[in-house]
Design a protein around this motif. Structure first.
Motif, PDB file in Angstrom:
ATOM      1  N   GLY A 190       0.887 -14.959   3.258  1.00  0.00           N
ATOM      2  CA  GLY A 190       0.026 -13.853   3.659  1.00  0.00           C
ATOM      3  C   GLY A 190      -0.068 -13.769   5.166  1.00  0.00           C
ATOM      4  O   GLY A 190       0.404 -14.634   5.902  1.00  0.00           O
ATOM      5  N   SER A 191      -0.682 -12.697   5.652  1.00  0.00           N
ATOM      6  CA  SER A 191      -0.837 -12.508   7.088  1.00  0.00           C
ATOM      7  C   SER A 191      -1.929 -13.415   7.629  1.00  0.00           C
ATOM      8  O   SER A 191      -2.681 -14.050   6.867  1.00  0.00           O
ATOM      9  N   VAL A 192      -2.043 -13.465   8.944  1.00  0.00           N
ATOM     10  CA  VAL A 192      -3.141 -14.175   9.582  1.00  0.00           C
ATOM     11  C   VAL A 192      -4.460 -13.568   9.118  1.00  0.00           C
ATOM     12  O   VAL A 192      -4.547 -12.366   8.833  1.00  0.00           O
ATOM     13  N   THR A 193      -5.481 -14.414   9.007  1.00  0.00           N
ATOM     14  CA  THR A 193      -6.814 -13.962   8.588  1.00  0.00           C
ATOM     15  C   THR A 193      -7.755 -14.007   9.778  1.00  0.00           C
ATOM     16  O   THR A 193      -7.781 -14.992  10.521  1.00  0.00           O
ATOM     17  N   VAL A 194      -8.525 -12.941   9.946  1.00  0.00           N
ATOM     18  CA  VAL A 194      -9.488 -12.846  11.045  1.00  0.00           C
ATOM     19  C   VAL A 194     -10.866 -12.597  10.452  1.00  0.00           C
ATOM     20  O   VAL A 194     -11.061 -11.633   9.697  1.00  0.00           O
ATOM     21  N   ALA A 254      -4.530 -13.190  21.523  1.00  0.00           N
ATOM     22  CA  ALA A 254      -5.035 -14.263  20.671  1.00  0.00           C
ATOM     23  C   ALA A 254      -4.312 -14.289  19.331  1.00  0.00           C
ATOM     24  O   ALA A 254      -3.980 -15.359  18.808  1.00  0.00           O
ATOM     25  N   LEU A 255      -4.033 -13.116  18.765  1.00  0.00           N
ATOM     26  CA  LEU A 255      -3.298 -13.056  17.505  1.00  0.00           C
ATOM     27  C   LEU A 255      -1.889 -13.630  17.671  1.00  0.00           C
ATOM     28  O   LEU A 255      -1.397 -14.357  16.807  1.00  0.00           O
ATOM     29  N   SER A 289      -8.245 -24.865   9.384  1.00  0.00           N
ATOM     30  CA  SER A 289      -8.318 -26.042  10.247  1.00  0.00           C
ATOM     31  C   SER A 289      -7.258 -25.991  11.333  1.00  0.00           C
ATOM     32  O   SER A 289      -6.082 -25.730  11.072  1.00  0.00           O
ATOM     33  N   GLY A 290      -7.685 -26.261  12.550  1.00  0.00           N
ATOM     34  CA  GLY A 290      -6.770 -26.287  13.683  1.00  0.00           C
ATOM     35  C   GLY A 290      -6.568 -24.945  14.339  1.00  0.00           C
ATOM     36  O   GLY A 290      -5.867 -24.841  15.347  1.00  0.00           O
ATOM     37  N   GLY A 291      -7.167 -23.886  13.787  1.00  0.00           N
ATOM     38  CA  GLY A 291      -6.964 -22.541  14.319  1.00  0.00           C
ATOM     39  C   GLY A 291      -7.826 -22.229  15.525  1.00  0.00           C
ATOM     40  O   GLY A 291      -8.176 -23.120  16.311  1.00  0.00           O
ATOM     41  N   LEU A 292      -8.188 -20.967  15.650  1.00  0.00           N
ATOM     42  CA  LEU A 292      -8.883 -20.506  16.847  1.00  0.00           C
ATOM     43  C   LEU A 292     -10.319 -20.079  16.529  1.00  0.00           C
ATOM     44  O   LEU A 292     -10.554 -19.321  15.583  1.00  0.00           O
ATOM     45  N   ALA A 293     -11.253 -20.559  17.323  1.00  0.00           N
ATOM     46  CA  ALA A 293     -12.610 -20.033  17.377  1.00  0.00           C
ATOM     47  C   ALA A 293     -12.768 -19.423  18.763  1.00  0.00           C
ATOM     48  O   ALA A 293     -12.632 -20.113  19.775  1.00  0.00           O
ATOM     49  N   ILE A 321     -21.490 -13.717  19.264  1.00  0.00           N
ATOM     50  CA  ILE A 321     -20.433 -13.346  18.328  1.00  0.00           C
ATOM     51  C   ILE A 321     -19.235 -14.296  18.465  1.00  0.00           C
ATOM     52  O   ILE A 321     -18.788 -14.598  19.566  1.00  0.00           O
ATOM     53  N   LEU A 322     -18.714 -14.737  17.318  1.00  0.00           N
ATOM     54  CA  LEU A 322     -17.521 -15.572  17.281  1.00  0.00           C
ATOM     55  C   LEU A 322     -16.461 -14.918  16.391  1.00  0.00           C
ATOM     56  O   LEU A 322     -16.791 -14.246  15.410  1.00  0.00           O
ATOM     57  N   THR A 323     -15.203 -15.119  16.743  1.00  0.00           N
ATOM     58  CA  THR A 323     -14.081 -14.649  15.930  1.00  0.00           C
ATOM     59  C   THR A 323     -13.225 -15.850  15.546  1.00  0.00           C
ATOM     60  O   THR A 323     -12.903 -16.691  16.391  1.00  0.00           O
ATOM     61  N   ILE A 324     -12.885 -15.933  14.259  1.00  0.00           N
ATOM     62  CA  ILE A 324     -12.078 -17.039  13.742  1.00  0.00           C
ATOM     63  C   ILE A 324     -10.717 -16.489  13.329  1.00  0.00           C
ATOM     64  O   ILE A 324     -10.633 -15.513  12.574  1.00  0.00           O
ATOM     65  N   MET A 325      -9.636 -17.112  13.800  1.00  0.00           N
ATOM     66  CA  MET A 325      -8.276 -16.719  13.434  1.00  0.00           C
ATOM     67  C   MET A 325      -7.524 -17.922  12.883  1.00  0.00           C
ATOM     68  O   MET A 325      -7.633 -19.020  13.431  1.00  0.00           O
ATOM     69  N   GLY A 326      -6.803 -17.698  11.798  1.00  0.00           N
ATOM     70  CA  GLY A 326      -6.028 -18.780  11.217  1.00  0.00           C
ATOM     71  C   GLY A 326      -5.406 -18.375   9.894  1.00  0.00           C
ATOM     72  O   GLY A 326      -5.359 -17.193   9.541  1.00  0.00           O
ATOM     73  N   PHE A 327      -4.944 -19.365   9.150  1.00  0.00           N
ATOM     74  CA  PHE A 327      -4.231 -19.130   7.892  1.00  0.00           C
ATOM     75  C   PHE A 327      -4.902 -19.940   6.779  1.00  0.00           C
ATOM     76  O   PHE A 327      -4.417 -20.994   6.379  1.00  0.00           O
ATOM     77  N   PRO A 328      -6.038 -19.447   6.277  1.00  0.00           N
ATOM     78  CA  PRO A 328      -6.742 -20.187   5.236  1.00  0.00           C
ATOM     79  C   PRO A 328      -5.970 -20.205   3.929  1.00  0.00           C
ATOM     80  O   PRO A 328      -5.211 -19.292   3.620  1.00  0.00           O
TER      81      PRO A 328
END
Length: 386
Positions: free
Chosen positions: A308-312, A182-183, A342-346, A294-301
């Motif tokens: 910066g790195s991806v944020t989880v 996923a990352l 916006s547009g990332g992964l849930a 449980i949900l995990t959010i990945m993206g670049f806020p």
């Protein structure tokens, strides 16, 4: 006898000779000289080339997860020396010097070449040739007699001990493999230098799902046709790297969704679907979600800043909202979602894509993130060819 280079494959316990001015290709595709069909390896991952001066060089073929020499990721070409460790995915090789005996080297290359174009009539002969070559090479490199005895009395191999593996990579549990995938599928989408959002690779051929407003030109009231794609490096601890150009091939402003497709590399060289084999996130089933899952959010806020790195972040399902005739089209969550997500992964607990982080509702009584359920994207996803 003459000196040749040898590539020791510690995972498969094989030895691959490289002749002076010879070439050896490595990757997942069966057309490679060395086939490494494991996760993290691109179809055409790396190439090893010998030059006229007897030196050996390795080239990374724009692989997704990189080629590592002595645990340092290389860019372009790097000279190899005896004892160097080459890592591709979780596969470990070492570079050694050896000797060519009785035409063994040329026989190995002929067998490898024929193997890619063999017919049913000579496959039995070829398998026998490859077996003899493999056994003889193992004897030369790992010690023992090179003379082959009768099948009933195989030659004794004088063990020199197990080959030293410089880096020991543990076998990852399924949950961690899913998380790493996923990352790797989380990308930064940048249609301009000033604006960016997130996206997810949903097909290994280079199809990316994001929000339409990520690629929307608000000044000219139109969709950007092209955007840059930044890919996470291995481990995802550093800033993403500019690797591809995508074209917007489908969008729906009402649903706020867009489908992008990789068309060139960062230098503008055209890429075919067959040349891509990217890590893609699997599509989950949001209809199975329940409160407090449980949900995990990945993206670049934007709070992390470009560079910066991806944020989880993690949270739970707080509720649902319907949209027109779609039940539970919106998933409410207490997981942190910021501008740029916006547009990332849930993702659900199995790291499958169940929605796209799209909006945040902030009021004096609290803050909730809104995830557009992946089920509303069915018409967009249908544009991806089988």
């Amino acid at each position: 006898m003459r000196q040749i280079w040898l590539l020791k494959d510690h995972n498969a316990r094989k030895v691959h000779p490289i002749s002076p001015q010879g070439t050896l290709t490595i990757g997942r595709s069966p057309r490679n000289d060395v086939v490494v069909n494991v996760s993290g390896v691109s179809r055409h991952h790396a190439q090893i080339i010998g030059d006229s001066d007897g030196n050996l060089h390795t080239h990374d073929l724009n692989s997704v997860n990189g080629t590592f020499i002595n645990e340092q990721r290389i860019t372009g070409s790097r000279q190899l020396n005896p004892g160097d460790t080459l890592r591709i995915g979780s596969h470990i090789f070492t570079i050694e010097r050896g000797t060519s005996r009785s035409g063994l080297e040329s026989l190995s290359h002929r067998a490898a070449s024929l193997n890619r174009f063999r017919s049913g009539n000579n496959s039995g002969v070829l398998v026998g040739s490859i077996l003899i070559v493999t056994v003889a090479l193992a004897l030369i490199l790992f010690g023992g007699q090179s003379k082959l005895s009768s099948p009933a009395q195989p030659p004794a191999i004088q063990s020199t001990g197990a080959p030293q593996i410089i880096v020991r990579l543990p076998t990852l549990p399924p949950a961690q493999i899913a998380r790493e995938r996923a990352l790797a599928a989380t990308v930064l989408v940048a249609p301009t230098e000033e604006g960016w959002g997130s996206g997810s690779i949903i097909d290994p051929r280079g199809y990316i799902l994001t929000n339409a407003h990520v690629v929307f030109d608000i000044d000219n009231i139109e969709i950007y046709r092209y955007a840059k794609i930044f890919i996470n490096p291995p481990g995802a601890n550093d800033a993403p790297e500019f690797r591809y150009i995508v074209e917007t091939i489908e969008y729906d402003l009402e649903l706020d969704l867009a489908l992008l497709k990789i068309v060139t590399d960062q230098d503008g060289n055209e890429l075919l679907e067959t040349e891509l084999d990217l890590a893609a996130v699997p599509i989950g089933n949001p209809r199975r979600l329940q409160h407090q899952d449980i949900l995990t959010i990945m993206g670049f806020p934007g709070t992390g800043g470009l560079g910066g790195s991806v944020t989880v972040t993690t949270g739970t399902v707080a509720g649902f909202e319907n949209e027109k005739d779609i039940t539970n089209a919106w998933i409410k969550t207490d997981a942190e979602i910021s501008m740029g997500n916006s547009g990332g992964l849930a993702l659900d607990e199995n790291y499958a894509l169940i929605g796209i982080p799209t909006a945040v509702n902030v009021n004096p009584t609290g803050k909730l993130g809104y995830i557009h359920s992946i089920q509303v994207a069915e018409s967009i996803l249908a544009k991806i060819p089988n």
